[in-house]
Write an enzyme that holds these catalytic residues in place. Structure first.
Site, PDB file in Angstrom:
ATOM      1  N   SER A  73       0.840  -1.197   0.000  1.00 10.92           N
ATOM      2  CA  SER A  73       0.000   0.000   0.000  1.00 10.92           C
ATOM      3  C   SER A  73       0.879   1.252   0.000  1.00 10.92           C
ATOM      4  O   SER A  73       2.102   1.163   0.030  1.00 10.92           O
ATOM      5  CB  SER A  73      -0.912   0.012   1.236  1.00 10.92           C
ATOM      6  OG  SER A  73      -0.149   0.269   2.405  1.00 10.92           O
ATOM      7  N   SER A  75       0.834   3.596   2.444  1.00 10.03           N
ATOM      8  CA  SER A  75       0.814   4.199   3.779  1.00 10.03           C
ATOM      9  C   SER A  75       2.169   4.744   4.207  1.00 10.03           C
ATOM     10  O   SER A  75       2.251   5.516   5.162  1.00 10.03           O
ATOM     11  CB  SER A  75       0.324   3.185   4.812  1.00 10.03           C
ATOM     12  OG  SER A  75       1.285   2.166   5.024  1.00 10.03           O
ATOM     13  N   LYS A 130       5.783   0.366   9.414  1.00 10.91           N
ATOM     14  CA  LYS A 130       5.580   1.765   9.801  1.00 10.91           C
ATOM     15  C   LYS A 130       6.900   2.312  10.327  1.00 10.91           C
ATOM     16  O   LYS A 130       7.901   1.608  10.415  1.00 10.91           O
ATOM     17  CB  LYS A 130       4.503   1.896  10.892  1.00 10.91           C
ATOM     18  CG  LYS A 130       3.153   1.275  10.554  1.00 10.91           C
ATOM     19  CD  LYS A 130       2.436   1.999   9.440  1.00 10.91           C
ATOM     20  CE  LYS A 130       1.108   1.312   9.113  1.00 10.91           C
ATOM     21  NZ  LYS A 130       0.445   1.913   7.922  1.00 10.91           N
ATOM     22  N   SER A 233      -2.804   6.367   6.620  1.00  9.03           N
ATOM     23  CA  SER A 233      -2.098   5.287   7.308  1.00  9.03           C
ATOM     24  C   SER A 233      -2.876   4.873   8.548  1.00  9.03           C
ATOM     25  O   SER A 233      -3.187   5.707   9.408  1.00  9.03           O
ATOM     26  CB  SER A 233      -0.684   5.735   7.709  1.00  9.03           C
ATOM     27  OG  SER A 233      -0.069   4.758   8.526  1.00  9.03           O
TER      28      SER A 233
END
Length: 268
Positions: A73, A75, A130, A233
């Protein structure tokens, strides 16, 4: 089924067959066929002996050294793009036993600014990626789309618009943040952020929410993570803290992106 578990089962199976052949089957063949006994080795024994070193190498490499992941993705834009294939350092934060993920040799601790892969706390069968913005004991706040750590605003510099319509629609603004001497880029979309109030997760009592803003104190043995694409996100703001034993490793290298070969080697 977890890929690491599949590898472990295959490794165990081929090792047992290899040992069985050496101790039991080979002496029987030698007695029956003499020096030509290798020509009569069963196919399943042949394949097991041939594949054992390969499976062992992959298992050790993947469990203790590096592991590949694909970014699914946007994010983590602009740092990582959808389609990036990355390598994750498995020993940077310590040696862990495979399968059970138990740390046995501590080698270092995650730092603010590190991009990490971890098991999603809501569903540990899923891997997330992340950036760590808070370590144990830190108080992390996000007010007016500005990040604060322990009461101090993170140094932020506007870099201008981010134009990459294939990855991110709208008119995002690209900014540079600097945390603990580490610089990286983030994206902010125009308008207000997502509504955050009423979130429930372990240690939620450590957090205070006010519409689109929050303040959280990171508990011992946990980390607070956020995506670089701040308005696109789903991260610790929504589902809470990442336990230390959920960390897979530190992302350090983009080794392939079939849609953009110029991405190879990039990461911050």
């Amino acid at each position: 089924m977890d890929f690491a578990l599949i590898l472990f089962v295959l490794l165990l199976l081929t090792a047992v067959i290899k040992l069985l052949d050496k101790v039991v089957l080979k002496p029987r063949r030698t007695e029956k066929y003499g020096q030509e006994q290798e020509d009569y080795r069963p196919w399943w024994v042949e394949y097991s002996i041939s594949f054992f070193p390969v499976i062992l190498f992959v298992f050790v490499l993947r469990s203790f050294v590096v592991e590949p992941f694909r970014i699914p993705s946007g994010s983590m834009l602009p740092t990582l793009q959808d389609g990036d294939m990355i390598l994750v350092n498995k020993f940077n934060y310590g040696i862990r036993l495979p399968i059970v993920d138990q740390k046995i040799i501590p080698l270092g601790n995650p730092r603010k600014g590190d991009v990490v892969v971890f098991r999603y706390p809501v569903n540990t069968d899923i891997d997330y990626i992340k950036r760590i913005v808070g370590v144990p004991g830190d108080t992390v706040a996000y007010v007016g789309k500005r990040l604060f750590i322990n009461g101090e605003a993170v140094e932020t510099t506007a870099l201008g618009p981010y134009v990459n319509p294939s990855q991110q629609a709208g008119n995002p603004l690209k900014l540079q943040e600097q945390v603990d001497g580490k610089s990286y880029e983030i994206l902010n979309m125009p308008g207000d952020g997502a509504y955050l109030s009423g979130r429930q997760f372990p240690f939620a009592q450590n957090c205070e929410y006010a519409a689109t803003d929050f303040k959280c104190t990171v508990p011992e043995g946990h980390y607070f993570v956020m995506g670089d694409n701040r308005d696109n996100s789903e991260d610790s703001r929504y589902w809470g803290f990442v336990p230390d034993n959920y960390l897979v490793g530190k992302a350090f290298f983009v080794w392939m992106n079939f849609g953009d070969l110029g991405r190879i080697g990039s990461i911050k």
